[in-house]
Write an enzyme that holds these catalytic residues in place. Structure first.
Site, PDB file in Angstrom:
ATOM      1  N   THR A  69       1.379  -2.627   7.462  1.00 10.64           N
ATOM      2  CA  THR A  69       1.613  -3.192   8.791  1.00 10.64           C
ATOM      3  C   THR A  69       0.298  -3.161   9.571  1.00 10.64           C
ATOM      4  O   THR A  69      -0.319  -2.108   9.690  1.00 10.64           O
ATOM      5  CB  THR A  69       2.679  -2.360   9.535  1.00 10.64           C
ATOM      6  OG1 THR A  69       3.768  -2.150   8.646  1.00 10.64           O
ATOM      7  CG2 THR A  69       3.165  -3.077  10.769  1.00 10.64           C
ATOM      8  N   ARG A 110       3.710   0.878 -12.044  1.00  7.21           N
ATOM      9  CA  ARG A 110       3.953   0.827 -13.482  1.00  7.21           C
ATOM     10  C   ARG A 110       5.331   0.273 -13.850  1.00  7.21           C
ATOM     11  O   ARG A 110       5.677   0.209 -15.019  1.00  7.21           O
ATOM     12  CB  ARG A 110       3.811   2.238 -14.076  1.00  7.21           C
ATOM     13  CG  ARG A 110       2.379   2.700 -14.256  1.00  7.21           C
ATOM     14  CD  ARG A 110       1.708   1.882 -15.377  1.00  7.21           C
ATOM     15  NE  ARG A 110       0.351   2.313 -15.595  1.00  7.21           N
ATOM     16  CZ  ARG A 110      -0.002   3.244 -16.486  1.00  7.21           C
ATOM     17  NH1 ARG A 110       0.908   3.851 -17.206  1.00  7.21           N
ATOM     18  NH2 ARG A 110      -1.264   3.555 -16.626  1.00  7.21           N
ATOM     19  N   GLU A 159      12.773   0.538   8.657  1.00  8.38           N
ATOM     20  CA  GLU A 159      11.757  -0.366   9.219  1.00  8.38           C
ATOM     21  C   GLU A 159      11.958  -1.744   8.640  1.00  8.38           C
ATOM     22  O   GLU A 159      12.242  -1.872   7.436  1.00  8.38           O
ATOM     23  CB  GLU A 159      10.380   0.107   8.767  1.00  8.38           C
ATOM     24  CG  GLU A 159       9.615   0.861   9.799  1.00  8.38           C
ATOM     25  CD  GLU A 159       8.240   1.163   9.268  1.00  8.38           C
ATOM     26  OE1 GLU A 159       7.567   0.255   8.743  1.00  8.38           O
ATOM     27  OE2 GLU A 159       7.840   2.335   9.354  1.00  8.38           O
ATOM     28  N   ARG A 210       7.796  -5.169  -2.016  1.00  7.19           N
ATOM     29  CA  ARG A 210       6.692  -4.653  -2.846  1.00  7.19           C
ATOM     30  C   ARG A 210       6.853  -3.176  -3.202  1.00  7.19           C
ATOM     31  O   ARG A 210       6.287  -2.704  -4.170  1.00  7.19           O
ATOM     32  CB  ARG A 210       5.347  -4.892  -2.184  1.00  7.19           C
ATOM     33  CG  ARG A 210       5.123  -4.062  -0.941  1.00  7.19           C
ATOM     34  CD  ARG A 210       3.702  -4.164  -0.466  1.00  7.19           C
ATOM     35  NE  ARG A 210       3.416  -5.460   0.110  1.00  7.19           N
ATOM     36  CZ  ARG A 210       2.464  -5.654   1.028  1.00  7.19           C
ATOM     37  NH1 ARG A 210       1.706  -4.642   1.418  1.00  7.19           N
ATOM     38  NH2 ARG A 210       2.248  -6.836   1.542  1.00  7.19           N
ATOM     39  N   ASN A 257       7.845   8.829   6.189  1.00  6.08           N
ATOM     40  CA  ASN A 257       7.982   7.506   5.571  1.00  6.08           C
ATOM     41  C   ASN A 257       7.720   7.640   4.069  1.00  6.08           C
ATOM     42  O   ASN A 257       6.628   8.063   3.663  1.00  6.08           O
ATOM     43  CB  ASN A 257       6.973   6.551   6.227  1.00  6.08           C
ATOM     44  CG  ASN A 257       7.042   5.157   5.654  1.00  6.08           C
ATOM     45  OD1 ASN A 257       7.113   4.970   4.445  1.00  6.08           O
ATOM     46  ND2 ASN A 257       6.997   4.159   6.502  1.00  6.08           N
ATOM     47  N   HIS A 306       1.222   5.366  12.345  1.00  8.26           N
ATOM     48  CA  HIS A 306       0.391   4.468  11.544  1.00  8.26           C
ATOM     49  C   HIS A 306      -1.007   5.036  11.375  1.00  8.26           C
ATOM     50  O   HIS A 306      -1.735   5.213  12.342  1.00  8.26           O
ATOM     51  CB  HIS A 306       0.308   3.053  12.098  1.00  8.26           C
ATOM     52  CG  HIS A 306      -0.025   2.088  11.008  1.00  8.26           C
ATOM     53  ND1 HIS A 306       0.862   1.776   9.999  1.00  8.26           N
ATOM     54  CD2 HIS A 306      -1.181   1.457  10.703  1.00  8.26           C
ATOM     55  CE1 HIS A 306       0.275   0.972   9.141  1.00  8.26           C
ATOM     56  NE2 HIS A 306      -0.957   0.766   9.536  1.00  8.26           N
ATOM     57  N   HIS A 316       1.709   7.533   4.484  1.00  6.15           N
ATOM     58  CA  HIS A 316       0.665   7.511   3.467  1.00  6.15           C
ATOM     59  C   HIS A 316      -0.034   8.857   3.258  1.00  6.15           C
ATOM     60  O   HIS A 316      -0.170   9.327   2.122  1.00  6.15           O
ATOM     61  CB  HIS A 316      -0.353   6.417   3.836  1.00  6.15           C
ATOM     62  CG  HIS A 316      -1.389   6.185   2.793  1.00  6.15           C
ATOM     63  ND1 HIS A 316      -2.655   6.704   2.894  1.00  6.15           N
ATOM     64  CD2 HIS A 316      -1.347   5.523   1.620  1.00  6.15           C
ATOM     65  CE1 HIS A 316      -3.351   6.352   1.827  1.00  6.15           C
ATOM     66  NE2 HIS A 316      -2.581   5.637   1.039  1.00  6.15           N
ATOM     67  N   GLU A 333       7.785   2.662  19.488  1.00  2.00           N
ATOM     68  CA  GLU A 333       6.823   3.417  18.678  1.00  2.00           C
ATOM     69  C   GLU A 333       5.462   2.772  18.873  1.00  2.00           C
ATOM     70  O   GLU A 333       5.296   1.567  18.670  1.00  2.00           O
ATOM     71  CB  GLU A 333       7.223   3.371  17.196  1.00  2.00           C
ATOM     72  CG  GLU A 333       6.195   4.074  16.305  1.00  2.00           C
ATOM     73  CD  GLU A 333       6.615   4.150  14.837  1.00  2.00           C
ATOM     74  OE1 GLU A 333       7.822   3.998  14.541  1.00  2.00           O
ATOM     75  OE2 GLU A 333       5.713   4.349  14.004  1.00  2.00           O
ATOM     76  N   HIS A 346       5.549   4.958   0.004  1.00  3.68           N
ATOM     77  CA  HIS A 346       4.511   4.968  -1.027  1.00  3.68           C
ATOM     78  C   HIS A 346       4.878   5.765  -2.272  1.00  3.68           C
ATOM     79  O   HIS A 346       4.150   5.732  -3.271  1.00  3.68           O
ATOM     80  CB  HIS A 346       3.161   5.366  -0.415  1.00  3.68           C
ATOM     81  CG  HIS A 346       2.722   4.324   0.568  1.00  3.68           C
ATOM     82  ND1 HIS A 346       2.592   3.001   0.218  1.00  3.68           N
ATOM     83  CD2 HIS A 346       2.459   4.389   1.896  1.00  3.68           C
ATOM     84  CE1 HIS A 346       2.241   2.298   1.288  1.00  3.68           C
ATOM     85  NE2 HIS A 346       2.165   3.118   2.311  1.00  3.68           N
ATOM     86  N   HIS A 400      10.653   1.212   4.699  1.00  5.55           N
ATOM     87  CA  HIS A 400      10.427  -0.178   5.131  1.00  5.55           C
ATOM     88  C   HIS A 400      10.843  -1.124   4.005  1.00  5.55           C
ATOM     89  O   HIS A 400      10.214  -1.144   2.948  1.00  5.55           O
ATOM     90  CB  HIS A 400       8.928  -0.335   5.452  1.00  5.55           C
ATOM     91  CG  HIS A 400       8.550  -1.667   6.020  1.00  5.55           C
ATOM     92  ND1 HIS A 400       7.286  -1.921   6.485  1.00  5.55           N
ATOM     93  CD2 HIS A 400       9.248  -2.816   6.211  1.00  5.55           C
ATOM     94  CE1 HIS A 400       7.222  -3.170   6.939  1.00  5.55           C
ATOM     95  NE2 HIS A 400       8.401  -3.727   6.767  1.00  5.55           N
ATOM     96  N   ARG A 454      10.416  -4.367   2.903  1.00  6.77           N
ATOM     97  CA  ARG A 454       9.560  -5.516   3.223  1.00  6.77           C
ATOM     98  C   ARG A 454      10.146  -6.791   2.647  1.00  6.77           C
ATOM     99  O   ARG A 454      10.886  -6.764   1.670  1.00  6.77           O
ATOM    100  CB  ARG A 454       8.144  -5.297   2.644  1.00  6.77           C
ATOM    101  CG  ARG A 454       7.362  -4.187   3.317  1.00  6.77           C
ATOM    102  CD  ARG A 454       5.934  -4.167   2.789  1.00  6.77           C
ATOM    103  NE  ARG A 454       5.207  -5.337   3.236  1.00  6.77           N
ATOM    104  CZ  ARG A 454       4.368  -5.348   4.285  1.00  6.77           C
ATOM    105  NH1 ARG A 454       4.123  -4.246   4.954  1.00  6.77           N
ATOM    106  NH2 ARG A 454       3.765  -6.454   4.633  1.00  6.77           N
TER     107      ARG A 454
HETATM  108  N1  PXP Z   1       5.290   3.536  11.671  1.00  7.54           N
HETATM  109  C1  PXP Z   1       5.388   2.223  11.355  1.00  7.54           C
HETATM  110  C2  PXP Z   1       6.108   1.339  12.300  1.00  7.54           C
HETATM  111  C3  PXP Z   1       4.849   1.722  10.153  1.00  7.54           C
HETATM  112  O1  PXP Z   1       4.952   0.410   9.863  1.00  7.54           O
HETATM  113  C4  PXP Z   1       4.238   2.622   9.261  1.00  7.54           C
HETATM  114  C5  PXP Z   1       3.736   2.109   7.941  1.00  7.54           C
HETATM  115  O2  PXP Z   1       4.789   1.678   7.153  1.00  7.54           O
HETATM  116  C6  PXP Z   1       4.180   3.973   9.626  1.00  7.54           C
HETATM  117  C7  PXP Z   1       4.686   4.408  10.845  1.00  7.54           C
HETATM  118  C8  PXP Z   1       3.540   4.992   8.735  1.00  7.54           C
HETATM  119  O3  PXP Z   1       2.207   4.670   8.566  1.00  7.54           O
HETATM  120  P1  PXP Z   1       1.331   5.477   7.518  1.00  7.54           P
HETATM  121  O4  PXP Z   1       1.909   5.198   6.162  1.00  7.54           O
HETATM  122  O5  PXP Z   1      -0.033   4.931   7.710  1.00  7.54           O
HETATM  123  O6  PXP Z   1       1.460   6.929   7.877  1.00  7.54           O
END
Ligand code: PXP
Length: 239
Positions: free
Chosen positions: A100, A17, A69, A48, A6, A192, A215, A152, A9, A42, A44
């Site tokens: 989330t 910035r 997502e 953001r 993912n 997550h 993350h 998931e 971030h 994702h 959103r």
């Molecule tokens: N899976 C889903 C459905 C999520 O919403 C997220 C966060 O966007 C992740 C996985 C990844 O989570 P993390 O960034 O905490 O690894």
């Protein structure tokens, strides 16, 4: 075990910035080079981090499947139908949350109808649909009835557990849920809050076939680079 990276971030850093860098598309390509199985982003409702433009370019640039997502919001579902990601993952969204905060609650009637509609629209558009749910039997059974292609499990509670007893309890819930989901024929993913430490026990659950992680990988990449951060996670989940 498959790894979906993912890249949200990377966009969070950029938006901090308002610069043009770092570019999540580059992160997606480096993750693909490092051997991940899919890229996750994702879009959103508050935009953001990831924007429409990122989704467009990621979809065009990568060769591995793209997992978009999203919430059940109609304009985002319509956008997905235009972009045609290989997969969509429906998640609950609250404006003020940091990230989330839980799985979609399919038991609540109001939610159920909205999710069912979004699943139908996405599937009609030729997009595979995953539902992000808590590791709970009744949620899994409802996901089956709604027509989800895969599910998931939210590993958030496991990741946040502090005492050994709590970790053990949450891990057991995930194991039992994964076993039950398999009996219903689901492909099972999880994600997550997973990091380079807590991943080890989750990676041992053979019913889980894919992990979606963001993350912790992006944070690690700040010090060792994106390719090395993805490779390190791949090594942990496949050993
Ligand atoms: N899976 C889903 C459905 C999520 O919403 C997220 C966060 O966007 C992740 C996985 C990844 O989570 P993390 O960034 O905490 O690894």
């Amino acid at each position: 075990m498959k790894l979906g990276v993912n890249i949200d971030h990377i966009a969070t850093l950029r938006e901090a910035r308002g610069t043009a860098y770092p570019d999540p598309v580059v992160g997606a390509l480096l993750s693909e080079y490092a051997g991940c199985s899919s890229i996750v982003a994702h879009l959103r409702e508050d935009r953001r981090h990831i924007k429409e433009r990122d989704i467009l370019f990621i979809k065009k640039a990568i060769k591995v499947p793209f997992n978009m997502e999203m919430s059940v919001s109609k304009d985002i579902v319509d956008f997905a139908r235009c972009i045609k990601p290989e997969q969509s993952t429906l998640v609950p969204e609250r404006r003020r949350e940091l990230t989330t905060e839980g799985g979609i609650d399919l038991i609540s009637c109001n939610n159920y109808k909205k999710v069912e509609k979004a699943v139908g629209n996405l599937k009609q558009g030729g997009i595979v649909v995953s539902l992000f749910i808590d590791p709970d039997k009744s949620q899994i059974a409802k996901a089956k009835r709604i027509g989800a292609d895969l599910i998931e499990f939210n590993t958030g509670k496991y990741s946040e557990a502090r005492s050994a007893a709590e970790v053990k309890r949450e891990l057991l819930k995930i194991k039992q849920a994964a076993r039950f989901a398999k009996t219903l024929g689901f492909f099972v993913a999880a994600g997550h809050g997973l990091d380079y430490e807590n991943i080890k026990e989750i990676a041992k659950i053979k019913e889980i076939e894919e992990l979606n992680i963001g993350h912790s990988i992006i944070c690690r990449s700040v010090f060792i680079g994106m390719v090395a951060a993805v490779e390190e996670m791949l090594k942990l989940i496949n050993n």
